[in-house]
Design an enzyme around this catalytic site. Structure first.
Site, PDB file in Angstrom:
ATOM      1  N   GLU A  64      72.284  47.841  60.765  1.00 21.39           N
ATOM      2  CA  GLU A  64      71.243  47.840  59.738  1.00 21.39           C
ATOM      3  C   GLU A  64      69.995  47.117  60.223  1.00 21.39           C
ATOM      4  O   GLU A  64      70.068  45.993  60.740  1.00 21.39           O
ATOM      5  CB  GLU A  64      71.764  47.182  58.457  1.00 21.39           C
ATOM      6  N   LYS A 115      76.129  41.287  49.069  1.00 21.86           N
ATOM      7  CA  LYS A 115      76.140  42.269  50.144  1.00 21.86           C
ATOM      8  C   LYS A 115      75.240  41.786  51.286  1.00 21.86           C
ATOM      9  O   LYS A 115      75.580  41.906  52.468  1.00 21.86           O
ATOM     10  CB  LYS A 115      75.668  43.628  49.628  1.00 21.86           C
ATOM     11  N   ASP A 157      88.470  40.718  61.503  1.00 27.26           N
ATOM     12  CA  ASP A 157      88.661  41.798  60.535  1.00 27.26           C
ATOM     13  C   ASP A 157      87.616  41.696  59.428  1.00 27.26           C
ATOM     14  O   ASP A 157      87.757  40.897  58.502  1.00 27.26           O
ATOM     15  CB  ASP A 157      90.071  41.709  59.959  1.00 27.26           C
TER      16      ASP A 157
END
Length: 444
Positions: free
Chosen positions: A86, A283, A299
């Protein structure tokens, strides 16, 4: 087109898998063969290593691997590796790191490192009877039965911290849990925890079957549903924070320090009380966290799930970061639940993961927890700083500019023109298209 199922796909060679995919789904287009193969590593051994990380591998999926420098964390100056696609994530983190560099940097505190797992089971027994069995017979047997599994971890300072019997019969008939807490030291510990839990399930079955206090009906009612770690680790917490006097903020947005601090705190408060904003707010935090999680071979799905569960732990989804202004001091912090490792998994296999951990000074798992929390806090600071001053699009769209130009096939000369053109303008997709068409038209 009606596609046909395939038998034995996993047994096909890599080329066989590609041929089937291209012929069955892509009309035999050779271009797709080329696309897949151009991302193969030229080193056959390295390519084979990557293929063995997963199943049915036909190529590699590349992500940009960037560096965010100038992070002063607990007195150490670090450059953070970030694997993220991003636009503006690395830039925002770097800018935030530089902002706090001369203000004492980031401070962190490990609040706890406890990880959890459960043996979920069903048994038709009175709760008080089961609790007595657990307290006086089962608990010690569980610890004894896992001694071989936990020996190495205990030698490293970790192991099983506690085991409790949890009565969940009010929520589901005859449902109980063996809830265990673990310290896995420098490993993420998933395999270790799951191995212990599976042994718990076996031992529970064995001990119930031979205990004379249970009737045959009670023994037969026992069902081990599953033995599995939890990715929700509310007791594996790190705090990262920054603070300074308001008159030292010195933001370059053209507003006063007091106005900046007030606007910033108000933006955090909105994320604390409004779930729609909190979701986007968090987010953005995870933009920073996940980028470093991926770069260090951990992870990111577990990290995401845990963070969002923690944000909703009190019954309402809220911000992971908080801000106060007291006695002229601006303070901004995050409490992040996160379970990561620096040994095991990909950490000793993936070459770029090895590089990342070396770049970070070969941190312990706790030190990596701190780095990840800082990365999330910095990303959130950078985003909020833009939101309450210039707006998010000015910086984000400038980073996105090259994506638009690459899609349009712009030359290097044209790209440089656009950098100059938008030097004092906000980038918009419409404006890029219009100016691009104008340039191309003038060349004809």
């Amino acid at each position: 087109m009606n596609h046909k199922p395939v038998e034995g796909f996993s047994k096909l060679t890599k080329q066989g898998k590609i041929d089937w995919i291209v012929n069955e789904y892509l009309e035999g287009n050779e271009e797709f063969q080329t696309i897949l193969k151009q991302y193969w590593n030229e080193n056959p051994q390295l390519q084979k290593l990557h293929e063995e990380f997963s199943e049915n591998t036909i190529s590699n999926f590349y992500m940009p691997y960037g560096i965010a420098p100038n992070f002063l964390i607990d007195g150490k100056l670090l450059a953070l590796p970030m694997a993220v696609e991003e636009s503006s994530v690395v830039a925002a983190a770097s800018k935030a790191a530089k902002f706090w560099l001369d203000k004492g940097g980031f401070k962190t505190t490990i609040i706890n490192t406890k990880k959890l797992g459960h043996t979920h089971f069903i048994i038709d027994v009175e709760p008080h009877k089961l609790q007595h069995f657990f307290n006086f017979k089962l608990k010690q047997k569980l610890l004894e039965a896992t001694e071989d599994i936990t020996r190495n971890m205990r030698n490293r300072g970790g192991g099983i911290l506690n085991i409790r019997l949890i009565d969940k019969t009010a929520e589901m008939e005859n449902y109980y849990q063996l809830k265990a807490s673990f310290d896995t030291v420098d490993s993420m510990g998933a395999n270790f925890i799951n191995s212990c839990l599976e042994q718990f399930g076996k031992t529970l079955r064995e001990e119930v079957s031979k205990d004379e206090d249970f009737t045959s009906e009670e023994k037969n009612s026992l069902q081990i549903v599953m033995n599995i770690l939890s990715n929700f680790t509310p007791d594996c917490i790190v705090r990262a924070e920054v603070s300074c006097k308001i008159d030292e903020l010195n933001d370059d947005s053209g507003i006063s320090n007091e106005e900046f601090a007030t606007k910033f705190k108000r933006a955090v408060t909105i994320a604390e009380i409004e779930p729609f904003r909190a979701t986007t707010h968090n987010k953005g935090i995870m933009n920073g966290v996940d980028a470093v999680v991926i770069a260090t071979g951990n992870d990111f799905r577990a990290t995401e799930a845990c963070a969002h569960a923690y944000a909703a732990k009190d019954g309402k989804y809220t911000s992971l970061t908080h801000c106060t202004i007291d006695d002229g001091v601006f303070r901004f912090w995050i409490d992040l639940p996160i379970s990561v490792g620096v040994v095991g998994g990909l950490t000793n296999l993936h070459p770029l993961v090895k590089f990342s951990l070396a770049l970070l000074g070969k941190p312990s798992a706790q030190e990596l927890m701190s780095i990840l929390a800082v990365s999330g806090l910095a990303q959130n600071f950078g985003a909020l700083r833009s939101l309450v001053t210039t707006g998010i699009q000015k910086g984000h769209m400038k980073m996105h500019l090259f994506n638009i130009l690459n899609q349009m096939g712009a030359t290097e000369e044209e790209k440089q023109h656009f950098v100059t053109y938008f030097k004092d303008k906000t980038v918009s997709h419409h404006e890029v298209i219009s100016e691009f068409n104008r340039i191309r038209s003038s060349q004809n």
